[in-house]
Design an enzyme around this catalytic site. Structure first.
Site, mmCIF file in Angstrom:
data_model
loop_
_atom_site.group_PDB
_atom_site.id
_atom_site.type_symbol
_atom_site.label_atom_id
_atom_site.label_comp_id
_atom_site.label_asym_id
_atom_site.label_seq_id
_atom_site.Cartn_x
_atom_site.Cartn_y
_atom_site.Cartn_z
ATOM 1 N N CYS A 2 -4.824 73.248 -46.935
ATOM 2 C CA CYS A 2 -6.106 73.807 -47.772
ATOM 3 C C CYS A 2 -5.918 75.084 -47.816
ATOM 4 C CB CYS A 2 -7.129 73.198 -46.697
ATOM 5 S SG CYS A 2 -7.145 71.771 -45.825
ATOM 6 N N ARG A 28 -1.862 75.223 -51.829
ATOM 7 C CA ARG A 28 -2.121 74.953 -50.288
ATOM 8 C C ARG A 28 -2.607 73.597 -49.992
ATOM 9 N NH1 ARG A 28 -2.102 79.540 -47.553
ATOM 10 N NH2 ARG A 28 -3.287 78.537 -45.799
ATOM 11 N N GLU A 481 19.683 70.087 -49.285
ATOM 12 C CA GLU A 481 18.785 70.836 -50.366
ATOM 13 C C GLU A 481 18.589 70.112 -51.729
ATOM 14 O OE1 GLU A 481 15.865 73.670 -51.557
ATOM 15 O OE2 GLU A 481 16.450 72.567 -49.825
ATOM 16 N N LYS A 485 15.066 68.436 -52.803
ATOM 17 C CA LYS A 485 14.501 68.850 -54.420
ATOM 18 C C LYS A 485 14.047 67.713 -54.949
ATOM 19 C CE LYS A 485 13.307 72.113 -53.602
ATOM 20 N NZ LYS A 485 13.356 72.610 -52.204
HETATM 21 C C1 AGP Z 1 10.525 73.063 -49.758
HETATM 22 O O1 AGP Z 1 10.539 72.759 -51.398
HETATM 23 C C2 AGP Z 1 9.294 72.640 -49.276
HETATM 24 N N1 AGP Z 1 8.368 73.179 -49.833
HETATM 25 C C3 AGP Z 1 9.140 72.569 -47.823
HETATM 26 O O2 AGP Z 1 9.960 71.940 -47.340
HETATM 27 C C4 AGP Z 1 9.402 74.370 -47.199
HETATM 28 O O3 AGP Z 1 10.455 74.872 -47.404
HETATM 29 C C5 AGP Z 1 9.003 74.109 -45.694
HETATM 30 O O4 AGP Z 1 7.568 73.389 -45.624
HETATM 31 C C6 AGP Z 1 8.984 75.398 -45.250
HETATM 32 O O5 AGP Z 1 8.252 76.381 -45.672
HETATM 33 P P1 AGP Z 1 8.381 78.031 -45.518
HETATM 34 O O6 AGP Z 1 9.537 78.181 -46.004
HETATM 35 O O7 AGP Z 1 7.323 78.686 -46.394
HETATM 36 O O8 AGP Z 1 8.481 78.127 -43.776
#
Ligand code: AGP
Length: 610
Positions: A2, A28, A481, A485
């Protein structure tokens, strides 16, 4: 996760500041949203399910003349995405918006139901509104009612509260979830993150845990939970609002993929000595690294994959024992840590609860900590003993791309820095490692030119329901990765594996309906082994996409297989190059499937709940 926003000031600005603020916080959470204003001592609430556009349609039917309001864009934790469960939540004169999780909400809810309060939503947040209302009913002041309510509330929260009987103020408080406030002449702002405030001012205050703030149009008062006034430092934010625009690209993700050479260049800037044989980290005092004989890296998602690549670099360059841990598992396990352990917390946002909790846990146990984040002044930046910032610039697309490559880069530079400090590498080797990484930006530019070719190739693969990604060494995390994706933005099931692991089970999945993406930069160590795995897959009818710098592969591919030729580079920096084709593949497949690439379903950019 949020995003919350609040504004008090000039009536003709309220609606726009709140709505555009929510728009900039939509990464968010975006499954429902709402705003409320106080007008003529009446609270007017406008809420809707789905994307913010739905809220905007409703707002356009309302002429709003109010100098105060709060808003929310949601990522559901308690109660499904719906108009009823959307925030703000109200009770009598009180309305609240909340980011976080109230852990003891059910016992508080039972108590309040016994007192006659009627609940209309399935959210944990509604408890906050009724609890504050209950203290008001016991003749406590608005401020005291808020303080007393949060003495009872457990969990994580950033909350903004309105009282229609006191329309001249907003009260806000936080614990664990981020909350920023700012002030201009005759107006004050609060928000979960910078993008909502930067159009109006770059002077912001980060509330600390258990602070609360009372915002009037011309004053901000900050107090601790005992009601004592306190002050917090005003921070200047260097963020150009243009950086958070799409600049002509169809999606932020595509823009951010194309920004990687610039992000790598900016992250490298000022990090290499003039003699090109050492790395400069003024932020780190060497005493801090004395006696360190083990590194534990904690992270989540894409940052976890970057950290896995960092492990190979720390071991092969700095010759140090390196472990990478899923942050969500780390805190609740009994990890063995001592004073010779360095904990590195890697996070794009610097706000991920799992990672920041793992960091807090290590700090509690007296372990030295280093944060690697892309957001200055984020929670992890402020709480780690030392911090190294990636300079990827704001990353808006939920699927992380440029932050990943800059994290890999900083882990590479830190490995060289540590290797020189521990004398596990010579200046000569350091010079070669530095020369290799400096070439990365040019090599990345070359790979970006494959955008069109991979777009065409994707037309042959977007209909598949499953994918496997394979790699060895530093390409194994790139396989993970690539699979992440594709999963994140196309909703196609995909798995990444260490190629050598296939014969121990997953190879049973191989048939003509399972495309296999090989990440196979031509290097001395792994390439030959990978060719063995390639033949194993071919022998079982698998269809292959082969990403490599070895053009010879062409002779070994069948007519249905496809190749993506990338420039040759050293093994350790190859993830900076090989990751771009898997990002493009995911992007173009998702684009063909018409999914919401920048805001994929069920996800959010910043995960502030455990
Ligand atoms: C990745 O594309 C995602 N948005 C998610 O896995 C992200 O990497 C994960 O939530 C960690 O976020 P951060 O790097 O902001 O800690």
């Amino acid at each position: 996760m949020c995003g919350i926003i609040g504004y008090i000031g000039l009536p003709d600005r309220t609606k726009n500041v709140l709505y555009s603020g929510l728009k900039s916080l939509e990464y968010r959470g975006y499954d429902s949203s709402g705003l409320c204003f106080i007008e003529d001592n009446e609270t007017r609430v406008v809420k809707s399910e789905g994307k913010l556009e739905n809220l905007n349609k409703k707002l356009n039917k309302h002429k709003i003349n109010s100098s105060v309001g709060i808003g929310h864009t949601r990522w559901a934790t308690h109660g499904k995405p719906s108009e009823i469960n959307a925030h703000p939540h109200t009770s009598g004169p009180i309305s609240v918006v909340h980011n976080g999780i109230i852990e003891n909400y059910s016992e508080l809810k039972d108590e309040l139901i016994k007192k006659g309060y009627e609940f209309y939503s399935d959210t944990d947040t509604e408890v906050i509104a009724h609890l504050i209302h209950d203290f008001l009913n016991s003749e406590f002041s608005f401020e005291d009612s808020v303080r007393l309510a949060f003495e009872r509330i457990e969990g994580s929260y950033a909350v903004a509260i309105l009282n229609q009987n006191e329309p001249d103020k907003i009260i806000a408080t936080r614990r664990f979830s981020p909350l920023i406030i700012a002030q201009n002449e005759n107006e004050c702002f609060l928000a979960s993150d910078i993008p909502a405030i930067i159009p109006y001012t770059n002077k912001v205050i980060y509330l600390e845990d258990n602070d609360y703030a009372i915002l009037n149009a011309d004053e901000v008062l900050i107090k601790d939970m005992d009601g004592n006034e306190t002050t917090r430092e005003v921070k200047i934010i260097n963020l150009d609002p243009v950086m958070v625009e799409k600049s002509g690209f169809r999606h932020f993700m595509l823009k951010e993929i194309h920004e990687q050479p610039r992000a790598v260049f900016d992250t490298l800037r000022g990090r290499i000595s003039e003699s090109m044989d050492s790395v400069i980290f003024e932020e780190l005092d060497l005493g801090f690294l004395e006696n360190i004989n083990r590194v534990v890296v904690v992270a989540c998602g894409t940052s976890f994959h970057a950290s896995l690549i960092g492990k190979y670099m720390l071991e092969s360059i700095a010759k140090i024992n390196a472990q990478v841990e899923l942050a969500s598992e780390f805190k609740y396990r009994e990890p063995v840590l001592d004073s010779k352990t360095l904990l590195i917390a890697v996070s794009q946002s610097g706000e991920t609860a799992d990672t920041s909790e793992a960091l807090s846990e290590a700090k509690l146990r007296g372990v030295k900590s280093l944060g690697i984040t892309n957001v200055e002044l984020s929670k992890i930046s402020r709480e780690a003993d030392y911090v190294l910032h990636t300079k990827a610039g704001p990353e808006i697309g939920v699927a992380s791309t440029k932050a990943f490559t800059t994290q890999v880069l900083v882990l590479y530079l830190f490995s060289v820095f540590l290797g020189l400090h521990k004398k596990s590498i010579s200046k000569k080797i350091a010079r070669q490692l530095i020369k290799d990484v400096i070439s990365a930006t040019k090599l990345q530019q070359t790979v970006l030119n494959l955008d069109g070719e991979i777009k065409e190739l994707s037309k042959e693969f977007y209909h598949y329901k499953n994918f496997i990604y394979l790699g060895r060494g530093v390409s194994y995390p790139v396989a993970l990765e690539g699979a992440l994706k594709l999963k994140e933005i196309s909703y196609i099931h995909a798995e990444g594996y260490a190629a050598g692991e296939m014969k121990h089970g997953p190879i049973a999945l191989i048939d003509e309906s399972m495309p296999v993406v090989f990440i196979a930069p031509d290097d001395e160590v792994y390439y030959k082994k990978l060719l063995g795995n390639f033949k194993e897959i071919k022998a079982r009818g698998g269809r292959i996409i082969f990403i490599t710098s070895n053009e010879e592969i062409v002779k070994m591919l069948d007519k249905d297989d496809r190749k993506i030729i990338i420039p040759k580079c050293s093994n350790l920096i190859s993830p900076l190059i090989t990751t771009i084709p898997v990002q493009f593949l995911a992007y173009h497949i998702a684009n063909l499937l018409g999914t919401d690439i920048d805001q994929p379903r069920n996800l959010a950019k910043v995960v502030t709940v455990e």
